[in-house]
Structures are given as structure tokens and as C-alpha cells.
Design a protein around this motif. Sequence first.
Motif, PDB file in Angstrom:
ATOM      1  N   MET A  68       0.844  -1.190   0.000  1.00 40.86           N
ATOM      2  CA  MET A  68       0.000   0.000   0.000  1.00 40.86           C
ATOM      3  C   MET A  68       0.883   1.244   0.000  1.00 40.86           C
ATOM      4  O   MET A  68       1.841   1.341   0.753  1.00 40.86           O
ATOM      5  CB  MET A  68      -0.919   0.013   1.228  1.00 40.86           C
ATOM      6  N   ALA A  69       0.562   2.189  -0.870  1.00 42.02           N
ATOM      7  CA  ALA A  69       1.352   3.413  -0.977  1.00 42.02           C
ATOM      8  C   ALA A  69       1.176   4.290   0.265  1.00 42.02           C
ATOM      9  O   ALA A  69       0.164   4.223   0.970  1.00 42.02           O
ATOM     10  CB  ALA A  69       0.942   4.188  -2.219  1.00 42.02           C
ATOM     11  N   ARG A  70       2.202   5.098   0.522  1.00 46.49           N
ATOM     12  CA  ARG A  70       2.184   6.032   1.646  1.00 46.49           C
ATOM     13  C   ARG A  70       1.965   7.458   1.146  1.00 46.49           C
ATOM     14  O   ARG A  70       2.183   7.754  -0.034  1.00 46.49           O
ATOM     15  CB  ARG A  70       3.509   5.957   2.396  1.00 46.49           C
ATOM     16  N   LEU A  71       1.571   8.330   2.060  1.00 47.44           N
ATOM     17  CA  LEU A  71       1.367   9.745   1.748  1.00 47.44           C
ATOM     18  C   LEU A  71       2.170  10.588   2.723  1.00 47.44           C
ATOM     19  O   LEU A  71       2.112  10.384   3.939  1.00 47.44           O
ATOM     20  CB  LEU A  71      -0.115  10.110   1.847  1.00 47.44           C
ATOM     21  N   SER A  72       2.939  11.537   2.183  1.00 46.04           N
ATOM     22  CA  SER A  72       3.806  12.389   2.995  1.00 46.04           C
ATOM     23  C   SER A  72       3.683  13.827   2.529  1.00 46.04           C
ATOM     24  O   SER A  72       3.028  14.122   1.523  1.00 46.04           O
ATOM     25  CB  SER A  72       5.263  11.917   2.900  1.00 46.04           C
ATOM     26  N   PRO A 128      13.695  -1.620  -5.107  1.00 44.34           N
ATOM     27  CA  PRO A 128      13.488  -0.188  -5.388  1.00 44.34           C
ATOM     28  C   PRO A 128      12.363   0.406  -4.540  1.00 44.34           C
ATOM     29  O   PRO A 128      11.357  -0.261  -4.249  1.00 44.34           O
ATOM     30  CB  PRO A 128      13.134  -0.168  -6.871  1.00 44.34           C
ATOM     31  N   TYR A 129      12.561   1.657  -4.166  1.00 44.27           N
ATOM     32  CA  TYR A 129      11.531   2.399  -3.436  1.00 44.27           C
ATOM     33  C   TYR A 129      11.428   3.778  -4.075  1.00 44.27           C
ATOM     34  O   TYR A 129      12.395   4.540  -4.093  1.00 44.27           O
ATOM     35  CB  TYR A 129      11.865   2.519  -1.951  1.00 44.27           C
ATOM     36  N   VAL A 130      10.232   4.090  -4.604  1.00 45.41           N
ATOM     37  CA  VAL A 130      10.021   5.313  -5.381  1.00 45.41           C
ATOM     38  C   VAL A 130       9.079   6.257  -4.650  1.00 45.41           C
ATOM     39  O   VAL A 130       7.987   5.861  -4.218  1.00 45.41           O
ATOM     40  CB  VAL A 130       9.437   4.971  -6.769  1.00 45.41           C
ATOM     41  N   ILE A 131       9.517   7.500  -4.525  1.00 44.86           N
ATOM     42  CA  ILE A 131       8.689   8.588  -4.004  1.00 44.86           C
ATOM     43  C   ILE A 131       8.472   9.579  -5.143  1.00 44.86           C
ATOM     44  O   ILE A 131       9.420   9.973  -5.821  1.00 44.86           O
ATOM     45  CB  ILE A 131       9.366   9.295  -2.812  1.00 44.86           C
ATOM     46  N   VAL A 132       7.231   9.987  -5.344  1.00 49.84           N
ATOM     47  CA  VAL A 132       6.894  10.905  -6.426  1.00 49.84           C
ATOM     48  C   VAL A 132       6.263  12.159  -5.833  1.00 49.84           C
ATOM     49  O   VAL A 132       5.346  12.074  -5.008  1.00 49.84           O
ATOM     50  CB  VAL A 132       5.930  10.242  -7.432  1.00 49.84           C
ATOM     51  N   ILE A 176      -9.491  15.345  -6.536  1.00 51.55           N
ATOM     52  CA  ILE A 176      -8.202  14.967  -5.940  1.00 51.55           C
ATOM     53  C   ILE A 176      -8.042  13.450  -5.944  1.00 51.55           C
ATOM     54  O   ILE A 176      -6.974  12.916  -6.275  1.00 51.55           O
ATOM     55  CB  ILE A 176      -8.091  15.521  -4.504  1.00 51.55           C
ATOM     56  N   GLY A 177      -9.104  12.740  -5.590  1.00 52.30           N
ATOM     57  CA  GLY A 177      -9.033  11.277  -5.595  1.00 52.30           C
ATOM     58  C   GLY A 177      -8.734  10.725  -6.973  1.00 52.30           C
ATOM     59  O   GLY A 177      -7.929   9.794  -7.120  1.00 52.30           O
ATOM     60  N   ARG A 178      -9.370  11.285  -7.990  1.00 55.80           N
ATOM     61  CA  ARG A 178      -9.118  10.825  -9.351  1.00 55.80           C
ATOM     62  C   ARG A 178      -7.677  11.093  -9.767  1.00 55.80           C
ATOM     63  O   ARG A 178      -7.023  10.241 -10.372  1.00 55.80           O
ATOM     64  CB  ARG A 178     -10.078  11.536 -10.314  1.00 55.80           C
ATOM     65  N   PHE A 232      -1.942   9.380 -10.747  1.00 53.82           N
ATOM     66  CA  PHE A 232      -0.518   9.443 -10.415  1.00 53.82           C
ATOM     67  C   PHE A 232       0.017   8.062 -10.042  1.00 53.82           C
ATOM     68  O   PHE A 232       1.075   7.640 -10.504  1.00 53.82           O
ATOM     69  CB  PHE A 232      -0.269  10.398  -9.248  1.00 53.82           C
ATOM     70  N   LEU A 233      -0.722   7.357  -9.181  1.00 53.02           N
ATOM     71  CA  LEU A 233      -0.257   6.055  -8.706  1.00 53.02           C
ATOM     72  C   LEU A 233      -0.268   5.011  -9.813  1.00 53.02           C
ATOM     73  O   LEU A 233       0.634   4.171  -9.906  1.00 53.02           O
ATOM     74  CB  LEU A 233      -1.108   5.596  -7.529  1.00 53.02           C
ATOM     75  N   ALA A 234      -1.276   5.074 -10.682  1.00 52.38           N
ATOM     76  CA  ALA A 234      -1.333   4.120 -11.791  1.00 52.38           C
ATOM     77  C   ALA A 234      -0.200   4.368 -12.778  1.00 52.38           C
ATOM     78  O   ALA A 234       0.399   3.416 -13.309  1.00 52.38           O
ATOM     79  CB  ALA A 234      -2.684   4.233 -12.497  1.00 52.38           C
ATOM     80  N   GLN A 235       0.111   5.634 -13.033  1.00 50.90           N
ATOM     81  CA  GLN A 235       1.157   5.965 -13.998  1.00 50.90           C
ATOM     82  C   GLN A 235       2.546   5.637 -13.476  1.00 50.90           C
ATOM     83  O   GLN A 235       3.403   5.153 -14.218  1.00 50.90           O
ATOM     84  CB  GLN A 235       1.083   7.451 -14.361  1.00 50.90           C
ATOM     85  N   THR A 236       2.799   5.907 -12.194  1.00 51.94           N
ATOM     86  CA  THR A 236       4.152   5.805 -11.654  1.00 51.94           C
ATOM     87  C   THR A 236       4.393   4.540 -10.838  1.00 51.94           C
ATOM     88  O   THR A 236       5.551   4.180 -10.605  1.00 51.94           O
ATOM     89  CB  THR A 236       4.451   7.003 -10.748  1.00 51.94           C
ATOM     90  N   GLU A 237       3.322   3.882 -10.371  1.00 55.66           N
ATOM     91  CA  GLU A 237       3.437   2.749  -9.440  1.00 55.66           C
ATOM     92  C   GLU A 237       4.313   3.128  -8.249  1.00 55.66           C
ATOM     93  O   GLU A 237       5.107   2.322  -7.756  1.00 55.66           O
ATOM     94  CB  GLU A 237       3.984   1.516 -10.158  1.00 55.66           C
TER      95      GLU A 237
END
Length: 327
Positions: free
Chosen positions: A1-5, A212-216, A285-287, A292-297
Motif C-alpha cells: 500500500m502506498a504512503r502519503l507524505s 526499489p523504493y520510489v517517491i513521487v 483529488i481522488g481521481r 498518479f499512482l497508476a502511472q508511476t506505481e
Amino acid sequence: MARLSILDLSPIIEGGDAAQAFRNTVDLAQHAEAWGYHRYWLAEHHNLPGIASAATSVVIGHVAGQTNNIRVGAGGIMLPNHAPLVIAEQFGTLESLFPGRIDLGLGRAPGSDQRTARALRRNLGSDGDTFPQDVLELQSFFAGANLGVQAVPGTGLNVPLYLLGSSDFSARLAAELGLPFAFASHFAPEYLEVALHLYRRDFQPSAQLDKPYVIVGAGVFAAETDAEARRLFSSAQLQFLSLVRGRPGKLPAPVDSIDELCTPAERAAIDQRTRYAAVGSPETIGRRFREFLAQTEADELIVTGQIYDHAARLRSFEIAAEVFREL
């Protein structure tokens, strides 16, 4: 599950000062902790009237001291501006004061114009780009492997490193060193897909990280309606416009539309640089988050928002946290 910062640029608004910006930063960090944000980063910028976090490690210590559990760190320290030993000592101090809560994100750019870069690095020779060597030297100080010189405090402390970038250079280096990688798509989206592909393809496991760990990065300007959010967003657009024109300033009050204040070419530049901004109601915002998450994973989204009114800024980040929990 992705995180939010959160990435906080500690904005200084028109009519305000740095002291007010720091009060707002602490207030936002405390709310962010309550809303469940994973980490709270501050960025090093110099000679910019609208950003208060130039002495980044000092502000990190202040924020960490006013919060309890949230991770606090640099997003990032511009390592070319500093001797690696000094950064090891500063973040060794922070880790000793706030154990298990400090992050050290490292950037390769000076975080300022060339004149300011020269002022910051008065005794630095013209030896070219030494960023990879500086990162290795910094790691050696934390590991206690730099014979004859110790970072006190710092040696032996587990301060996690992250590499920041807006091109493929730091992506390649992060992959080679086995470090997490954060891409600055909130203001420089052009090379996002290329950089993430190279990072994931070339990643080598390390003692810090096994995969790998990616933050966008993304801008977030959320309100109850799309129209209200677009008005909030205009402050950031105008601040970027002043930067494009070579006259950086404090964060201005919002306006109904920026179109009468800029040329079509300037508007196109603003739209390009802010392509990864989520602007709108909670539904919008949800969309955008899902896109963003679908494009970048991405493993993590780190959001920023230069919003003039502090109460509106708090509400924007609150909406973002509520929406992200529901994804």
C-alpha cells in the motif's frame, strides 16, 4: 500500500515574515501527524524571498521537537553546498535527539541561482560534479569508515539516505547505491517516466534497501469545490510566474484568474511545470491521485501546496489525507 507524505517549503506570504512561516510549518506538521501522514520533509532553498527553510536542519529540529511520532527530514539537503562531514554531524545530532525519526534526502542541484551558489561555496574549486563522491563520503562518515576523521555525533547512527532528482542522473546513482529515489515531479515532470524506468531496471540491493523504493512529488490544492481549489492554486502559479520572470517573491494572495497577468507562453510554461498538481474537490483529488499512482506505481506520494491562507492550506492537506485513505 502506498504512503502519503508532505514536502513543506515553509512559504513566506506577502505581508508575512519567516517567523510566521515557521509557526505555520509547526502547526501543519502537528496536524499532519494527527491525519496520518508518513513523513514531513523540508527543502533547502536559498535567496528566495518566499521560502523560509534555508537553514533546513535547524527547521527539521524545530519541527521534530514539536511533534511526537511522524518522520521528519530533508527533501532535501543540497549536498554540493556542504561538506559531507558537516551534514553527517548535523543529521547525527538530529538522529541522537529524535532517534528513529530522521530522514536525509540529498539533492545534487545548488537549490539557488549561480551567484548564490558561489556565495554558499566560497572555497570550492571548479572540480566538476562531485555529488557521487560526496554521497559516498557521507555514507562513510555514518558507517565510521572514514579513517582518521569521525562525525561526532553521526558515526554508527542509522540515518536513512534518499536521493532526490529531476533527471536521470540521481536515478542512476540511487540504483547503483541501492538507495530510495524521490523524483521532483511537482515542479520538473519532464523526465519522470525515464528516470523511474532506469532506477527500477538498474537497482542494486544494499544494506539499506533490498528492492526499489520510489517517491513521487505532486502539488495538492484541495477545497470543497473545483472552483475554490483553482483559486487557491493561483497563488502558486503566480509565485512560479515571478520565478520565470527572474523576480522571485513571496507567496501572493490568490486571484480569480492568472490569464490577464501573464502571456500565453508564460501560461504554457506554468502549466507544463505544474502538470503533476492535483487541483480540485475531494472527488477530483481522488481521481488525480489514482492517475498518479497508476502511472508511476509509486511507493509513496509526497505532496506540497503553496497556499496563501493557512487555514485553507490546512484544509487542503486534510482533504488529501482523507481522500488517500479511501483509495
